[in-house]
Write an enzyme that holds these catalytic residues in place. Structure first.
Site, PDB file in Angstrom:
ATOM      1  N   TYR A  47      14.237  -7.585   4.002  1.00  0.00           N
ATOM      2  CA  TYR A  47      13.045  -8.279   3.506  1.00  0.00           C
ATOM      3  C   TYR A  47      12.216  -8.733   4.694  1.00  0.00           C
ATOM      4  O   TYR A  47      12.760  -9.323   5.631  1.00  0.00           O
ATOM      5  CB  TYR A  47      13.422  -9.498   2.646  1.00  0.00           C
ATOM      6  CG  TYR A  47      13.032  -9.273   1.211  1.00  0.00           C
ATOM      7  CD1 TYR A  47      11.705  -9.026   0.897  1.00  0.00           C
ATOM      8  CD2 TYR A  47      13.963  -9.270   0.189  1.00  0.00           C
ATOM      9  CE1 TYR A  47      11.321  -8.774  -0.416  1.00  0.00           C
ATOM     10  CE2 TYR A  47      13.600  -9.022  -1.119  1.00  0.00           C
ATOM     11  CZ  TYR A  47      12.266  -8.777  -1.421  1.00  0.00           C
ATOM     12  OH  TYR A  47      11.891  -8.521  -2.693  1.00  0.00           O
ATOM     13  N   GLU A  49       8.636 -10.058   4.308  1.00  0.00           N
ATOM     14  CA  GLU A  49       7.301 -10.513   3.869  1.00  0.00           C
ATOM     15  C   GLU A  49       6.580 -11.169   5.041  1.00  0.00           C
ATOM     16  O   GLU A  49       7.165 -11.978   5.773  1.00  0.00           O
ATOM     17  CB  GLU A  49       7.436 -11.480   2.698  1.00  0.00           C
ATOM     18  CG  GLU A  49       7.757 -10.750   1.410  1.00  0.00           C
ATOM     19  CD  GLU A  49       7.962 -11.667   0.224  1.00  0.00           C
ATOM     20  OE1 GLU A  49       7.932 -12.894   0.399  1.00  0.00           O
ATOM     21  OE2 GLU A  49       8.171 -11.144  -0.877  1.00  0.00           O
ATOM     22  N   ASP A 192     -12.717   5.874   1.227  1.00  0.00           N
ATOM     23  CA  ASP A 192     -11.341   6.203   0.847  1.00  0.00           C
ATOM     24  C   ASP A 192     -11.140   7.665   1.254  1.00  0.00           C
ATOM     25  O   ASP A 192     -11.630   8.571   0.587  1.00  0.00           O
ATOM     26  CB  ASP A 192     -11.179   6.015  -0.660  1.00  0.00           C
ATOM     27  CG  ASP A 192      -9.819   6.459  -1.160  1.00  0.00           C
ATOM     28  OD1 ASP A 192      -9.064   7.097  -0.396  1.00  0.00           O
ATOM     29  OD2 ASP A 192      -9.513   6.187  -2.345  1.00  0.00           O
ATOM     30  N   THR A 218      -4.214   7.452   1.907  1.00  0.00           N
ATOM     31  CA  THR A 218      -2.783   7.641   1.693  1.00  0.00           C
ATOM     32  C   THR A 218      -2.233   8.259   2.976  1.00  0.00           C
ATOM     33  O   THR A 218      -2.993   8.702   3.839  1.00  0.00           O
ATOM     34  CB  THR A 218      -2.499   8.604   0.524  1.00  0.00           C
ATOM     35  OG1 THR A 218      -3.226   9.808   0.751  1.00  0.00           O
ATOM     36  CG2 THR A 218      -2.902   8.012  -0.814  1.00  0.00           C
ATOM     37  N   LYS A 221      -0.801  13.021   2.118  1.00  0.00           N
ATOM     38  CA  LYS A 221      -1.561  14.243   1.774  1.00  0.00           C
ATOM     39  C   LYS A 221      -1.753  15.042   3.071  1.00  0.00           C
ATOM     40  O   LYS A 221      -0.777  15.539   3.626  1.00  0.00           O
ATOM     41  CB  LYS A 221      -2.877  13.865   1.093  1.00  0.00           C
ATOM     42  CG  LYS A 221      -2.661  13.125  -0.260  1.00  0.00           C
ATOM     43  CD  LYS A 221      -3.964  12.895  -0.979  1.00  0.00           C
ATOM     44  CE  LYS A 221      -3.772  12.236  -2.342  1.00  0.00           C
ATOM     45  NZ  LYS A 221      -3.768  10.768  -2.281  1.00  0.00           N
ATOM     46  N   ARG A 227       5.127   9.098   1.447  1.00  0.00           N
ATOM     47  CA  ARG A 227       4.247   8.591   0.389  1.00  0.00           C
ATOM     48  C   ARG A 227       3.886   7.136   0.696  1.00  0.00           C
ATOM     49  O   ARG A 227       4.782   6.299   0.847  1.00  0.00           O
ATOM     50  CB  ARG A 227       5.007   8.715  -0.933  1.00  0.00           C
ATOM     51  CG  ARG A 227       4.198   8.592  -2.182  1.00  0.00           C
ATOM     52  CD  ARG A 227       4.935   9.239  -3.332  1.00  0.00           C
ATOM     53  NE  ARG A 227       4.883  10.684  -3.203  1.00  0.00           N
ATOM     54  CZ  ARG A 227       3.846  11.439  -3.568  1.00  0.00           C
ATOM     55  NH1 ARG A 227       2.803  10.897  -4.152  1.00  0.00           N
ATOM     56  NH2 ARG A 227       3.871  12.747  -3.398  1.00  0.00           N
TER      57      ARG A 227
HETATM   58  N1  DSN Z   1      -3.427  11.621  -7.599  1.00  0.00           N
HETATM   59  C1  DSN Z   1      -4.041  11.944  -6.344  1.00  0.00           C
HETATM   60  C2  DSN Z   1      -4.598  13.319  -6.341  1.00  0.00           C
HETATM   61  O1  DSN Z   1      -3.934  14.206  -6.852  1.00  0.00           O
HETATM   62  O2  DSN Z   1      -5.658  13.551  -5.803  1.00  0.00           O
HETATM   63  C3  DSN Z   1      -5.065  10.974  -5.940  1.00  0.00           C
HETATM   64  O3  DSN Z   1      -4.504   9.703  -5.941  1.00  0.00           O
END
Ligand code: DSN
Length: 425
Positions: A47, A49, A192, A218, A221, A227
């Protein structure tokens, strides 16, 4: 303790699925083995925090080092001055940005979900659309962001924040133009970059940090990490709308964003995932990542060309990044039918609404295709032609189970050339 074979057998089944299929979901990728190894480690037991040096628990000296390393590497990746690596996902990162910038009911402007935007950019089903006053811009008939509409809405409605970024948009962004109208009305520009982040890190697309106040992404990707989510600032700034601190000073945006992640929207950070983020950022900094990004763009363009040659209609006519959106109406297919049929042949992608779609989001008129994952597997431009020929064979024989079964075998054989995690046996 006995090994939980039920769960581990399913994990191995998923490995088998990933190895033998063609992965074209634009938001997916394959991390390196060491990124995965870092995720399955002991910081998950801790933990922590708070933030490095300011935790609410004892024993955080090592996770402090891990988190600081992740932050310092991320700052180098994007040449920024501040970063928060704790968001559990892109949606969590965006939730924190909203909390830091906006009060409930205030207006913001984002790309409509039906035009390629993201749920957290104001969908009525999402916290962003439920808590705040969402306004939307779209794309033109040519499939390009309608900057004139964006400017007109910004001038008439004066939103507090303008979001740029998308989930299904194949073109680069004119961040400079968006910043210019934001400056006229005193709005914050929030980018974003969840989808193209890796291509931006590789210096292959416009740099949002030059013009946007806040950037989120994110990490799983095109960045090819675990993730998770991140928030970054190249230039910190005072937020003139926020509550002042106890001494009556304006707070810096970095401090508001930190507070918005923890304790605003999250509890304990996932330090094992933060360790894996640090590994992934290290891989981006090691010098070979630019070549990966270049190959992603070359593959996307080769795939777009092969699809157009077979009569597929690409929204905006092509791609600048890692993905493309295809309108299947001229092929008399829905997105749902295409996704389900390709799934049977072990070619994985997703149905997607196209701009001005006349079908429901559960059916859709389109599909979205992305190449980050197949590029990680080692595919090159010539392989895109092979993949498109298999997609076309399935879609043109969508009710012929024998043809689909034969393509499934072709796919399995084809993928043997592109080994995935051979170390896992
Ligand atoms: N769900 C994602 C996508 O497939 O683009 C975006 O958050």
């Amino acid at each position: 303790m006995q090994k939980d074979t039920l769960v581990f057998d399913l994990i191995n089944k998923e490995l088998d699925r990933q190895r033998n299929g063609i992965e074209l979901i634009a938001s997916e990728n394959f991390t390196s083995l060491q990124v995965m190894q870092a995720m399955g480690t002991v910081p998950t037991n801790k933990y922590a925090e708070g933030y490095p040096g300011k935790r609410y628990y004892g024993g955080c000296e090592v996770v402090d080092e891990i988190e600081t390393l992740a932050i310092e590497r991320l700052k180098k990746v994007f040449n920024c001055s501040w970063a928060n690596v704790q968001p559990h996902s892109g949606a969590q990162a965006n939730g924190a940005v909203f909390l830091a910038v906006m009060k409930p009911g205030e207006k913001f402007l984002g790309l409509d979900l039906s035009m390629g935007g993201h749920l957290t950019h104001g969908s009525p089903a999402n916290f962003s659309g439920k808590t705040y006053h969402a306004l939307h811009y779209g794309v033109t008939k040519d499939g390009i962001v309608d900057y004139e509409q964006l400017e007109a809405i910004a001038r008439s409605e004066k939103p507090k924040m303008i979001i740029c970024g998308a989930s299904a948009y194949s073109r680069d962004w004119d961040y400079k133009r968006i910043r210019a109208v934001a400056d006229e009305i005193g709005a914050v520009v929030f980018a974003d970059i969840a989808h193209p982040a890796g291509l931006i890190a590789a210096g292959l697309l416009n740099d949002p940090f030059d013009h946007c106040h806040i950037v989120s992404s994110t990490t799983h990707k095109t960045l090819r990490g675990p993730r998770g989510g991140i928030i970054m600032l190249r230039h910190d700034f005072e937020n003139p709308w926020a509550l002042k601190d106890p001494k009556g000073n304006l707070r810096m945006m970095s401090s508001l964003l930190d507070l918005a992640v923890f304790p605003g929207t999250q509890g304990g950070p996932l330090e094992h995932v933060i360790a894996a983020k640090a590994v992934a950022f290290g891989e981006i900094l090691d010098g070979s990542f630019k070549a990966y990004g270049q190959q992603v763009i070359a593959n996307a363009q080769a795939m777009a060309k092969a699809l157009v040659a077979r009569g597929y209609q690409l929204i905006s006519g092509g791609t600048d990044n890692h993905l493309m959106l295809i309108d299947l109406r001229n092929k008399n297919l829905t997105g749902k039918k295409a996704q389900e049929t390709l799934d049977k042949a072990h070619i994985t992608l997703n149905k997607n609404a196209v701009p001005f779609d006349d079908k429901s989001p559960f059916v859709t008129s389109g599909i979205r295709i992305g190449v980050p994952a197949v590029t990680t597997r080692g595919m090159k431009e010539a392989d895109m032609e092979t993949v498109v020929s298999m997609i076309d064979k399935v879609l043109m024989n969508a009710d012929d189970e024998a043809v689909i079964a034969s393509v499934k075998i072709e796919v399995r054989e084809f993928m043997q050339q592109f080994p995935l995690y051979p170390e896992l046996g």
